[in-house]
Write a protein that holds these residues in place. Structure first.
Motif, PDB file in Angstrom:
ATOM      1  N   ARG A 109       0.829  -1.204   0.000  1.00 38.59           N
ATOM      2  CA  ARG A 109       0.000   0.000   0.000  1.00 38.59           C
ATOM      3  C   ARG A 109       0.862   1.252   0.000  1.00 38.59           C
ATOM      4  O   ARG A 109       1.998   1.252   0.458  1.00 38.59           O
ATOM      5  N   ILE A 110       0.267   2.335  -0.480  1.00 35.46           N
ATOM      6  CA  ILE A 110       0.959   3.610  -0.554  1.00 35.46           C
ATOM      7  C   ILE A 110       1.137   4.192   0.841  1.00 35.46           C
ATOM      8  O   ILE A 110       0.366   3.910   1.766  1.00 35.46           O
ATOM      9  N   SER A 111       2.168   4.995   1.006  1.00 39.48           N
ATOM     10  CA  SER A 111       2.421   5.717   2.255  1.00 39.48           C
ATOM     11  C   SER A 111       1.159   6.442   2.724  1.00 39.48           C
ATOM     12  O   SER A 111       0.422   7.013   1.926  1.00 39.48           O
ATOM     13  N   GLY A 112       0.902   6.398   4.024  1.00 38.08           N
ATOM     14  CA  GLY A 112      -0.247   7.081   4.602  1.00 38.08           C
ATOM     15  C   GLY A 112      -1.422   6.183   4.890  1.00 38.08           C
ATOM     16  O   GLY A 112      -2.341   6.588   5.619  1.00 38.08           O
ATOM     17  N   VAL A 113      -1.421   4.968   4.341  1.00 33.37           N
ATOM     18  CA  VAL A 113      -2.503   4.020   4.621  1.00 33.37           C
ATOM     19  C   VAL A 113      -2.199   3.325   5.949  1.00 33.37           C
ATOM     20  O   VAL A 113      -1.110   2.789   6.146  1.00 33.37           O
ATOM     21  N   ASP A 114      -3.175   3.335   6.875  1.00 37.03           N
ATOM     22  CA  ASP A 114      -2.983   2.720   8.181  1.00 37.03           C
ATOM     23  C   ASP A 114      -2.674   1.232   8.069  1.00 37.03           C
ATOM     24  O   ASP A 114      -3.117   0.552   7.138  1.00 37.03           O
ATOM     25  N   VAL A 115      -1.921   0.726   9.024  1.00 30.91           N
ATOM     26  CA  VAL A 115      -1.585  -0.694   9.096  1.00 30.91           C
ATOM     27  C   VAL A 115      -2.418  -1.330  10.211  1.00 30.91           C
ATOM     28  O   VAL A 115      -2.293  -0.954  11.376  1.00 30.91           O
ATOM     29  N   LYS A 116      -3.268  -2.259   9.845  1.00 26.62           N
ATOM     30  CA  LYS A 116      -4.076  -2.960  10.845  1.00 26.62           C
ATOM     31  C   LYS A 116      -3.258  -4.091  11.450  1.00 26.62           C
ATOM     32  O   LYS A 116      -2.694  -4.918  10.744  1.00 26.62           O
ATOM     33  N   ARG A 117      -3.200  -4.119  12.768  1.00 22.63           N
ATOM     34  CA  ARG A 117      -2.419  -5.142  13.461  1.00 22.63           C
ATOM     35  C   ARG A 117      -2.914  -6.532  13.058  1.00 22.63           C
ATOM     36  O   ARG A 117      -4.107  -6.824  13.159  1.00 22.63           O
ATOM     37  N   PRO A 118      -1.999  -7.394  12.592  1.00 25.10           N
ATOM     38  CA  PRO A 118      -2.435  -8.719  12.143  1.00 25.10           C
ATOM     39  C   PRO A 118      -2.649  -9.682  13.303  1.00 25.10           C
ATOM     40  O   PRO A 118      -2.114  -9.488  14.401  1.00 25.10           O
ATOM     41  N   SER A 119      -3.416 -10.715  13.053  1.00 27.29           N
ATOM     42  CA  SER A 119      -3.558 -11.832  13.990  1.00 27.29           C
ATOM     43  C   SER A 119      -2.938 -13.063  13.360  1.00 27.29           C
ATOM     44  O   SER A 119      -2.797 -13.163  12.133  1.00 27.29           O
ATOM     45  N   GLY A 120      -2.573 -14.004  14.188  1.00 27.56           N
ATOM     46  CA  GLY A 120      -1.975 -15.225  13.673  1.00 27.56           C
ATOM     47  C   GLY A 120      -1.629 -16.177  14.790  1.00 27.56           C
ATOM     48  O   GLY A 120      -1.898 -15.924  15.971  1.00 27.56           O
ATOM     49  N   GLN A 121      -1.046 -17.287  14.401  1.00 30.63           N
ATOM     50  CA  GLN A 121      -0.604 -18.284  15.369  1.00 30.63           C
ATOM     51  C   GLN A 121       0.733 -17.872  15.982  1.00 30.63           C
ATOM     52  O   GLN A 121       1.655 -17.464  15.270  1.00 30.63           O
ATOM     53  N   ASN A 128      -0.590   0.133  19.217  1.00 27.85           N
ATOM     54  CA  ASN A 128      -1.616   0.828  18.432  1.00 27.85           C
ATOM     55  C   ASN A 128      -1.493   2.330  18.623  1.00 27.85           C
ATOM     56  O   ASN A 128      -1.313   2.817  19.749  1.00 27.85           O
ATOM     57  N   GLY A 129      -1.601   3.074  17.548  1.00 24.87           N
ATOM     58  CA  GLY A 129      -1.448   4.525  17.595  1.00 24.87           C
ATOM     59  C   GLY A 129      -0.049   4.995  17.264  1.00 24.87           C
ATOM     60  O   GLY A 129       0.158   6.183  16.993  1.00 24.87           O
ATOM     61  N   ASP A 130       0.927   4.092  17.270  1.00 22.87           N
ATOM     62  CA  ASP A 130       2.285   4.471  16.900  1.00 22.87           C
ATOM     63  C   ASP A 130       2.355   4.733  15.393  1.00 22.87           C
ATOM     64  O   ASP A 130       1.721   4.040  14.594  1.00 22.87           O
ATOM     65  N   GLU A 131       3.141   5.711  15.025  1.00 23.83           N
ATOM     66  CA  GLU A 131       3.373   6.021  13.624  1.00 23.83           C
ATOM     67  C   GLU A 131       4.858   5.904  13.332  1.00 23.83           C
ATOM     68  O   GLU A 131       5.694   6.421  14.077  1.00 23.83           O
ATOM     69  N   VAL A 132       5.195   5.224  12.240  1.00 25.68           N
ATOM     70  CA  VAL A 132       6.581   5.092  11.798  1.00 25.68           C
ATOM     71  C   VAL A 132       6.739   5.869  10.496  1.00 25.68           C
ATOM     72  O   VAL A 132       5.924   5.747   9.582  1.00 25.68           O
TER      73      VAL A 132
END
Length: 432
Positions: A174-186, A403-407
């Motif tokens: 995705r292009i810069s500026g699109v939020d990253v949703k925290r993934p789930s997994g094993q 959550n809420g952190d920006e890189v």
């Protein structure tokens, strides 16, 4: 290898575009390519960044001739694939022609209507990404990561012979500026009898650069190392987000999968090989005792000028920092010369088995840790696997992203006697 310094690199060249001269990223000596749209014309199309403006390339095609005009018309599309597919010649012609228009005050009245304020434009993915390959060229990062899991043998025997990479997921770039949703997994704790499923707890960033393929090759026809650079369109900034706890459980025996495929962020502007020509530098010499590249990866010109004199920085803000108006905190800084392999070597190796590369293919460098103090390119390195939290200026502590952190990753090239050029920024906020 075709590295040419010409009139477009003249540091004394000045543009009539307000704010372009001395711009930290986009002076007239840069002219990176991207895809943009505006509120009055929502059709995505090719543009060039100049100062704080975006130049509509198709809109100025009538002022161009020959290859430059043909390139401008090819940019009248929602992606740059067709523009770069034809090779670097038309791209160079377009750069030369646009540079001339933007430095000739007699053309200001004609060209100015094609300029749009960048903060009023929407930037889109520069390419339709056909395939995404993420390499592992940062030897200091590879050593640091290996030391966490294999203290006595951090680098596997193949590392110094083979440009290591894996096939990534192009659909989630995705292009810069699109939020990253925290993934789930094993994930599986060391003391647990079996894994559990839930949100990632060890979310990390990776300080990378993106190498875009321009002209491709036919299936079964490898690209020789001496020709490889002609197949590179340009570079951007890449952040290949990583779920370290998911990765630790799933990566054996076949390597990265869901820990990497949930999101990768890319900066919107493609800085061309022409713009980068004055900032090329020698590939750092391999340490004594390291093997020389095999002949199909060895080229004297590539070793002499195949690296990029680019500085990268990664910065971070938290929700609390933004609410307080605090400036982003720099986590690390380092050079793109941290790559153990050159960009041309990546192209040559990728195609060496006959694999066909295509215009718009994305090659990630892998995390580029510098090896110097302050140059670690990921949180897993900065915190030594989460053992030692870093303290931010406001007192908040982090081992991994919350959550809420920006890189924010920025990159730029500067050299005495030349105009500084930049690659813009690649940023995203983590959401739940």
């Amino acid at each position: 290898m075709n590295i040419t310094i010409d009139f477009t690199h003249d540091p004394a060249a000045a543009s009539w575009v307000a704010g372009a001269n001395g711009h930290s990223d986009f002076p007239v000596q840069n002219l990176p390519l991207g895809i943009f749209s505006t509120s009055d014309n929502p059709t995505p199309r090719g543009g060039m960044a100049i100062g704080d403006m975006v130049l509509d390339i198709p809109a100025i095609a009538k002022h161009l001739e020959g290859d430059a005009a043909a390139a401008a018309m090819a940019a009248n599309a929602p992606a740059l694939n067709m523009l770069f597919k034809v090779g670097r010649g038309p791209i160079t012609a377009l750069r030369h022609a646009v540079f001339t228009l933007l430095t000739d005050t007699a053309m200001q009245a004609e060209i100015e209507p094609a300029l749009h304020k960048a903060d009023g434009c929407t930037l889109h993915m520069p390419f339709v990404i056909c395939d995404y390959t993420d390499f592992y060229t940062g030897i200091h990062h590879a050593t640091n990561i290996g030391s966490l899991f294999r203290p006595d043998n951090p680098l596997l025997p193949n590392y110094k012979y083979v440009p290591i990479g894996y096939h990534g997921r192009s659909s989630s770039v995705r292009i810069s500026g699109v939020d990253v949703k925290r993934p789930s997994g094993q994930t599986k704790a060391p003391d647990a009898d079996e894994p559990s499923f839930g949100p990632c707890k060890r979310l990390d960033y990776e300080l990378e650069m993106a190498i875009w393929v321009g002209q491709g090759n036919e299936l079964g026809e490898p690209i020789p190392i001496g020709d490889a650079e002609d197949h590179i369109a340009g570079i951007s900034i890449l952040n290949d987000w990583s779920a370290r706890d998911i990765q630790a459980w799933e990566y054996q025996p076949l390597g990265p999968f869901l820990a990497k495929s949930f999101h990768s962020s890319i900066s919107p502007w493609v800085v061309t090989m022409d713009a980068l020509a004055p900032f090329r530098t020698a590939q750092p010499a391999r340490p004594e005792g390291d093997p020389a590249p095999l002949p199909y990866l060895q080229d004297e010109a590539d070793q002499a000028n195949g690296a990029f004199g680019i500085t990268m920085e990664v910065l971070m803000t938290t929700s609390a920092m933004r609410e307080a108006g605090d400036a982003p905190h720099r986590l690390s800084q380092g050079p793109m010369t941290a790559m153990y392999w050159t960009a041309a070597q990546l192209i040559a190796h990728h195609s060496s088995n006959g694999c066909n590369l295509q215009a718009g293919d994305l090659l990630g460098t892998g995390t580029l840790t510098s090896g110097d103090e302050g140059g670690k390119g990921s949180l897993i390195e900065l915190t030594e696997g989460g053992k030692n939290a870093i303290t931010l200026p406001n007192g908040e502590k982090r081992t991994f992203l919350e959550n809420g952190d920006e890189v924010i990753i920025i990159a730029y090239a500067e050299k005495e006697g030349l105009a500084r050029i930049g690659l813009g920024e690649c940023r995203a906020i983590i959401t739940g």
